[in-house]
Motif scaffolding. Structure first.
Motif, PDB file in Angstrom:
ATOM      1  N   PRO A 175      20.405 -14.346   7.591  1.00 39.24           N
ATOM      2  CA  PRO A 175      19.266 -15.077   7.027  1.00 39.24           C
ATOM      3  C   PRO A 175      19.272 -15.129   5.504  1.00 39.24           C
ATOM      4  CG  PRO A 175      18.550 -12.987   7.982  1.00 39.24           C
ATOM      5  CD  PRO A 175      19.954 -13.203   8.415  1.00 39.24           C
ATOM      6  N   LEU A 176      19.840 -14.129   4.869  1.00 36.44           N
ATOM      7  CA  LEU A 176      19.929 -14.166   3.410  1.00 36.44           C
ATOM      8  C   LEU A 176      20.884 -15.263   2.948  1.00 36.44           C
ATOM      9  CD1 LEU A 176      20.027 -10.355   2.514  1.00 36.44           C
ATOM     10  CD2 LEU A 176      18.104 -11.935   2.282  1.00 36.44           C
TER      11      LEU A 176
ATOM     12  N   GLU B 238      21.728 -17.900   4.728  1.00 37.05           N
ATOM     13  CA  GLU B 238      21.145 -19.184   5.107  1.00 37.05           C
ATOM     14  C   GLU B 238      20.097 -19.645   4.094  1.00 37.05           C
ATOM     15  OE1 GLU B 238      20.594 -22.665   7.022  1.00 37.05           O
ATOM     16  OE2 GLU B 238      22.142 -21.163   7.429  1.00 37.05           O
ATOM     17  N   ARG B 239      19.317 -18.710   3.592  1.00 38.36           N
ATOM     18  CA  ARG B 239      18.227 -19.060   2.677  1.00 38.36           C
ATOM     19  C   ARG B 239      18.688 -19.209   1.232  1.00 38.36           C
ATOM     20  NH1 ARG B 239      15.572 -20.284  -0.750  1.00 38.36           N
ATOM     21  NH2 ARG B 239      13.363 -19.922  -1.232  1.00 38.36           N
ATOM     22  N   PHE B 240      19.605 -18.353   0.784  1.00 33.24           N
ATOM     23  CA  PHE B 240      19.878 -18.269  -0.649  1.00 33.24           C
ATOM     24  C   PHE B 240      21.278 -18.711  -1.080  1.00 33.24           C
ATOM     25  CE2 PHE B 240      16.580 -15.028   0.184  1.00 33.24           C
ATOM     26  CZ  PHE B 240      15.559 -15.580  -0.574  1.00 33.24           C
TER      27      PHE B 240
ATOM     28  N   ASP C  32      10.906 -12.728  -2.286  1.00 34.42           N
ATOM     29  CA  ASP C  32      11.561 -13.855  -1.617  1.00 34.42           C
ATOM     30  C   ASP C  32      12.612 -13.363  -0.626  1.00 34.42           C
ATOM     31  OD1 ASP C  32       9.985 -15.371  -3.230  1.00 34.42           O
ATOM     32  OD2 ASP C  32      11.605 -16.302  -4.361  1.00 34.42           O
ATOM     33  N   LEU C  33      13.326 -12.300  -0.996  1.00 32.31           N
ATOM     34  CA  LEU C  33      14.307 -11.717  -0.076  1.00 32.31           C
ATOM     35  C   LEU C  33      13.598 -11.187   1.171  1.00 32.31           C
ATOM     36  CD1 LEU C  33      16.444  -9.676  -2.652  1.00 32.31           C
ATOM     37  CD2 LEU C  33      17.038 -11.883  -1.651  1.00 32.31           C
TER      38      LEU C  33
ATOM     39  N   ALA D 255      12.565 -13.870   3.594  1.00 36.87           N
ATOM     40  CA  ALA D 255      13.672 -14.400   4.392  1.00 36.87           C
ATOM     41  C   ALA D 255      14.047 -13.463   5.531  1.00 36.87           C
ATOM     42  CB  ALA D 255      14.886 -14.638   3.495  1.00 36.87           C
TER      43      ALA D 255
END
Length: 234
Positions: free
Chosen positions: A89-90, A92-94, A204-205, A208
């Protein structure tokens, strides 16, 4: 021998800059490239002599190995092993973006980035020119374009002032859009751990990671170790 500077304002200039930079990397030379955070100085990650020249140009030792920039998310699997579930997910998001992940490196990799203790710091930059270069060169060992202890260069002029005699090519894409170094997270344990706060806030981390019920471990008193990149790393 001073660096050759290449603008990227037109399609023709951009193509010439990418050709020159990728050719220099293949020859084991150093290049300055723009990223979404700060300007970086890069070398072929799989050329130990080039990586050694990068560290020497910055005035850094092997105890401070450079991170590796990649052009695609999928490259993470080729470079890292034993990747925890929270990394997905990290990424994918960042990615692309200002998040550097320190992972266990694949033991089969034939490279020498310095005293990494079996880890590698990986980031996919959110900068089109940087990713186009990475598409041509493959993974690059990239540290911030500055002398060790000096502020990171935010444009080509700053990079040339500090490293112009050490690099072959400077890809000039104007001022860095970010100007703040990446956030670094240790992804070698069961829980992610903050190594350096940068452009991405911890909140923000954590957002996510919410679906996994995981939060980033923050230990302000932790001291950076050899693979936890210096404050000016891109």
């Amino acid at each position: 021998m001073s660096a050759e500077r290449f603008p990227t304002e037109t399609d023709e200039e951009r193509e010439a800059a990418l050709d020159a930079a990728s050719r220099a990397v293949r020859l084991g030379r150093l290049v300055v490239l723009p990223t979404d955070t700060v300007y970086g100085v890069g070398a072929d990650a799989f050329d130990p002599d080039a990586v050694a020249r990068l560290l020497a140009a910055k005035g850094r030792g092997r105890e401070m190995p450079p991170p590796v920039l990649v052009g695609t998310k999928g490259t993470l699997e080729a470079l890292a092993t034993r990747v925890p579930p929270y990394v997905a997910p990290l990424v994918e998001r960042f990615w692309p973006g200002a998040l550097t992940l320190v992972c266990h490196q694949q033991p089969s990799l034939q490279w020498d980035l310095g005293e990494t203790r079996g880890t590698v710091a990986i980031r996919m930059p959110d900068h089109a020119v940087a990713r186009e270069l990475l598409d041509r060169t493959g993974p690059l060992a990239v540290s911030s374009a500055n002398l060790s202890g000096s502020p990171a260069a935010l444009d080509a002029d700053g990079a040339i002032a500090m490293l112009g005699e050490s690099v072959a090519v400077v890809v000039d894409a104007g001022a860095s859009p970010g100007g703040v170094a990446s956030t670094i997270v240790d992804a070698t344990g069961e829980r992610p751990r903050l190594l350096r706060l940068g452009a991405i806030p911890v909140a923000d981390l954590d957002a996510a990671l919410a679906d996994l019920g995981v939060t980033v471990q923050v230990e302000p008193d932790d001291q950076p170790d050899a693979q936890e990149a210096a404050p000016t790393d891109a």
